[in-house]
Every structure is written in structure tokens, then in C-alpha cells.
Write a protein that holds these residues in place. Sequence first.
Motif, mmCIF file in Angstrom:
data_model
loop_
_atom_site.group_PDB
_atom_site.id
_atom_site.type_symbol
_atom_site.label_atom_id
_atom_site.label_comp_id
_atom_site.label_asym_id
_atom_site.label_seq_id
_atom_site.Cartn_x
_atom_site.Cartn_y
_atom_site.Cartn_z
ATOM 1 N N PRO A 91 2.754 -1.367 9.579
ATOM 2 C CA PRO A 91 2.438 0.055 9.441
ATOM 3 C C PRO A 91 3.682 0.922 9.445
ATOM 4 O O PRO A 91 4.704 0.581 10.049
ATOM 5 N N ARG A 92 3.583 2.045 8.732
ATOM 6 C CA ARG A 92 4.684 3.021 8.718
ATOM 7 C C ARG A 92 4.054 4.403 8.806
ATOM 8 O O ARG A 92 3.568 4.938 7.824
ATOM 9 N N GLU A 93 4.029 4.903 10.016
ATOM 10 C CA GLU A 93 3.543 6.258 10.236
ATOM 11 C C GLU A 93 4.104 6.741 11.551
ATOM 12 O O GLU A 93 4.316 5.946 12.473
ATOM 13 N N CYS A 105 2.130 -0.824 5.225
ATOM 14 C CA CYS A 105 0.682 -0.700 5.407
ATOM 15 C C CYS A 105 0.359 0.738 5.811
ATOM 16 O O CYS A 105 0.776 1.195 6.877
ATOM 17 N N SER A 106 -0.368 1.431 4.938
ATOM 18 C CA SER A 106 -0.719 2.828 5.241
ATOM 19 C C SER A 106 -1.789 2.879 6.326
ATOM 20 O O SER A 106 -2.497 1.891 6.577
ATOM 21 N N MET A 107 -1.929 4.031 6.932
ATOM 22 C CA MET A 107 -2.959 4.215 7.954
ATOM 23 C C MET A 107 -4.352 4.132 7.348
ATOM 24 O O MET A 107 -5.309 3.733 8.004
ATOM 25 N N LYS A 108 -4.458 4.498 6.071
ATOM 26 C CA LYS A 108 -5.754 4.373 5.388
ATOM 27 C C LYS A 108 -6.115 2.898 5.230
ATOM 28 O O LYS A 108 -7.261 2.493 5.470
ATOM 29 N N THR A 109 -5.134 2.087 4.864
ATOM 30 C CA THR A 109 -5.394 0.655 4.707
ATOM 31 C C THR A 109 -5.634 0.006 6.067
ATOM 32 O O THR A 109 -6.509 -0.850 6.198
ATOM 33 N N VAL A 110 -4.902 0.437 7.091
ATOM 34 C CA VAL A 110 -5.168 -0.030 8.464
ATOM 35 C C VAL A 110 -6.636 0.250 8.814
ATOM 36 O O VAL A 110 -7.357 -0.622 9.304
ATOM 37 N N SER A 140 0.843 -1.195 0.000
ATOM 38 C CA SER A 140 0.000 0.000 0.000
ATOM 39 C C SER A 140 0.879 1.246 0.000
ATOM 40 O O SER A 140 2.110 1.158 0.000
ATOM 41 N N GLY A 141 0.207 2.418 0.002
ATOM 42 C CA GLY A 141 0.928 3.662 -0.294
ATOM 43 C C GLY A 141 1.520 4.381 0.886
ATOM 44 O O GLY A 141 1.459 5.610 0.947
ATOM 45 N N ALA A 142 2.112 3.636 1.835
ATOM 46 C CA ALA A 142 2.886 4.298 2.893
ATOM 47 C C ALA A 142 4.326 4.424 2.417
ATOM 48 O O ALA A 142 4.750 3.744 1.473
ATOM 49 N N MET A 181 -1.282 -4.481 -5.392
ATOM 50 C CA MET A 181 -0.734 -3.158 -5.061
ATOM 51 C C MET A 181 -1.835 -2.105 -5.198
ATOM 52 O O MET A 181 -2.591 -2.123 -6.163
ATOM 53 N N THR A 182 -1.881 -1.178 -4.231
ATOM 54 C CA THR A 182 -2.827 -0.068 -4.366
ATOM 55 C C THR A 182 -2.269 0.946 -5.370
ATOM 56 O O THR A 182 -1.078 0.901 -5.723
ATOM 57 N N GLY A 183 -3.129 1.875 -5.768
ATOM 58 C CA GLY A 183 -2.689 2.934 -6.681
ATOM 59 C C GLY A 183 -1.534 3.736 -6.095
ATOM 60 O O GLY A 183 -0.554 4.046 -6.774
HETATM 61 C C1 LIG Z 1 5.256 10.900 -0.242
HETATM 62 C C2 LIG Z 1 4.129 10.280 0.536
HETATM 63 C C3 LIG Z 1 4.419 9.579 1.689
HETATM 64 C C4 LIG Z 1 3.402 8.999 2.429
HETATM 65 N N1 LIG Z 1 3.739 8.292 3.542
HETATM 66 C C5 LIG Z 1 2.769 7.696 4.264
HETATM 67 C C6 LIG Z 1 3.126 6.911 5.387
HETATM 68 O O1 LIG Z 1 4.299 6.713 5.719
HETATM 69 N N2 LIG Z 1 2.122 6.330 6.087
HETATM 70 C C7 LIG Z 1 0.798 6.470 5.743
HETATM 71 O O2 LIG Z 1 -0.048 5.915 6.419
HETATM 72 N N3 LIG Z 1 0.445 7.222 4.667
HETATM 73 C C8 LIG Z 1 1.389 7.827 3.911
HETATM 74 N N4 LIG Z 1 1.049 8.558 2.806
HETATM 75 C C9 LIG Z 1 -0.381 8.776 2.508
HETATM 76 C C10 LIG Z 1 -1.028 7.594 1.755
HETATM 77 O O3 LIG Z 1 -0.396 7.411 0.503
HETATM 78 C C11 LIG Z 1 -2.520 7.896 1.554
HETATM 79 O O4 LIG Z 1 -3.195 7.894 2.808
HETATM 80 C C12 LIG Z 1 -3.211 6.932 0.634
HETATM 81 O O5 LIG Z 1 -4.607 7.224 0.623
HETATM 82 C C13 LIG Z 1 -3.004 5.487 1.012
HETATM 83 O O6 LIG Z 1 -3.803 4.703 0.165
HETATM 84 P P1 LIG Z 1 -3.627 3.120 0.107
HETATM 85 O O7 LIG Z 1 -3.640 2.624 1.502
HETATM 86 O O8 LIG Z 1 -4.836 2.665 -0.658
HETATM 87 O O9 LIG Z 1 -2.361 2.846 -0.612
HETATM 88 C C14 LIG Z 1 2.043 9.142 2.018
HETATM 89 C C15 LIG Z 1 1.765 9.820 0.838
HETATM 90 C C16 LIG Z 1 2.804 10.381 0.093
HETATM 91 C C17 LIG Z 1 2.470 11.087 -1.182
#
Ligand SMILES: Cc1cc2nc3c(=O)[nH]c(=O)nc-3n(C[C@H](O)[C@H](O)[C@H](O)COP(=O)(O)O)c2cc1C
Length: 186
Positions: A120-122, A85-90, A8-10, A34-36
Motif C-alpha cells: 500500500p501507498r497512502e 496497492c491503492s486503498m480502493k484495491t485494498v 493499481s492506481g496508487a 493493471m487497473t485503469g
Molecule cells: C495523482 C494521483 C495520485 C494518487 N495516489 C494515490 C495513492 O498514493 N494511494 C491511493 O490509495 N490512491 C491514490 N490515488 C487514487 C486512486 O487512483 C483511486 O482511488 C483509484 O480509484 C484507484 O483505483 P484502482 O485501485 O482500481 O487502481 C491517486 C490518484 C491520483 C490521480
Amino acid sequence: MRLIVGLSGASGIIYGIRLLEVLQDLGIETDLVMTGMAHEMVEIETSWKTDDVLALATCCHDNADFTSVLASGGYRNRGMVVLPCSMKTVAGIACGFADNLLLRAADCTLKERRTLVLVPRETPLNRIQLKNMLTLAEAGAVILPAAPGFYHRPREIGDLVDHVVGKVLDIFGIDHHLTRRWKGHS
Ligand SMILES: Cc1cc2nc3c(=O)[nH]c(=O)nc-3n(C[C@H](O)[C@H](O)[C@H](O)COP(=O)(O)O)c2cc1C
């Protein structure tokens, strides 16, 4: 053994890429979703081409495709890792809001009582994020933060990445030599 790997996008997409590399080397089959934003993070944080990342997996699944085998709890596998694992996916997994394939696969993993490892990475973490992670731990997920140790004397970023990837492999009982194990201080 077949593992589902979600990216995911963390920040820290290199952890997920390294996991795929190691699993391929070990001959362990992988289903990758993989998410977008994970695709974006490959470009933002690494010099990898997305196609090369996809090529590390045995089978790739479109995150919008709910007809994929990963959308069914009946699909046989050893478990799932979401790394990073992003917080959004969590949040999505914690409330069962399975509006993409990665979230649905995680939902299935939990309901079928298979091993679900979330990395998770936040930082810092707010109360909502902490509560979501507690909910997931109570539901049986393993919360394994991307927080490498330093007791193995890392010299390069790769050593830190391998420490976290090794921890993930340990959960599944997969033998590896990615990092030196602590043998006591003598
Ligand atoms: C450069 C960058 C770094 C990011 N780092 C994090 C991160 O470390 N942790 C996190 O939870 N979200 C992070 N985000 C935000 C997520 O990408 C965003 O919440 C997104 O909606 C996650 O969607 P997904 O879970 O579907 O991939 C980051 C975004 C960008 C552009």
C-alpha cells in the motif's frame, strides 16, 4: 516460478515497473494485470510508455476479462504481488468485492492459500483503511508498505525503489542483490 503482478492506481507506479524489470532479468515468469488508474499513473509519474511496461511481463491480462486464467484459483502460480496497492484495491480485496480481474486474482490467491503481498501507498491512513489492512493481514496477506529504509545510505530514488522491491522478493525467497543488507553496526 510464476508470479502474478498487479499494478493499481496508487502513487509509486515505478515500484511495480521496477519489480517487473527485476523479475524479467531473473528469468521469473510474470502474469501482469493493471487497473485503469495504473495505466494513468504510468503517464502521470514516469516517462515510460505503457506498451514498454506491458512488454516486461511474460503475459498480460485485461483487467475487465474474467475469462482470464487469473480468475481461476486452479491456475498454478507461486503467488501475487500488488505494487503499488491503492486503498480502493485494498478495500476491494478486504471485502471480497472482486469486480475486476486484479481483485479476483487476489481473492483466488487468498482462497488457495498462496502468498499475497500488498504494497500500500497512502498517508495519512484513516481508520477504515487501517481496519481493511488488518482484515487482510488476518486473512493471510502480507502487508508490506512502500516505506523504504535509509540504513543502506540511498543516494538516488532508484536505491529507495530497490529497497522496497527487494523486500517483496525476500517474501518469496527470491535471491537478489538490489540492496545492501544490514550487517550490524560496528
Ligand atoms: C495523482 C494521483 C495520485 C494518487 N495516489 C494515490 C495513492 O498514493 N494511494 C491511493 O490509495 N490512491 C491514490 N490515488 C487514487 C486512486 O487512483 C483511486 O482511488 C483509484 O480509484 C484507484 O483505483 P484502482 O485501485 O482500481 O487502481 C491517486 C490518484 C491520483 C490521480
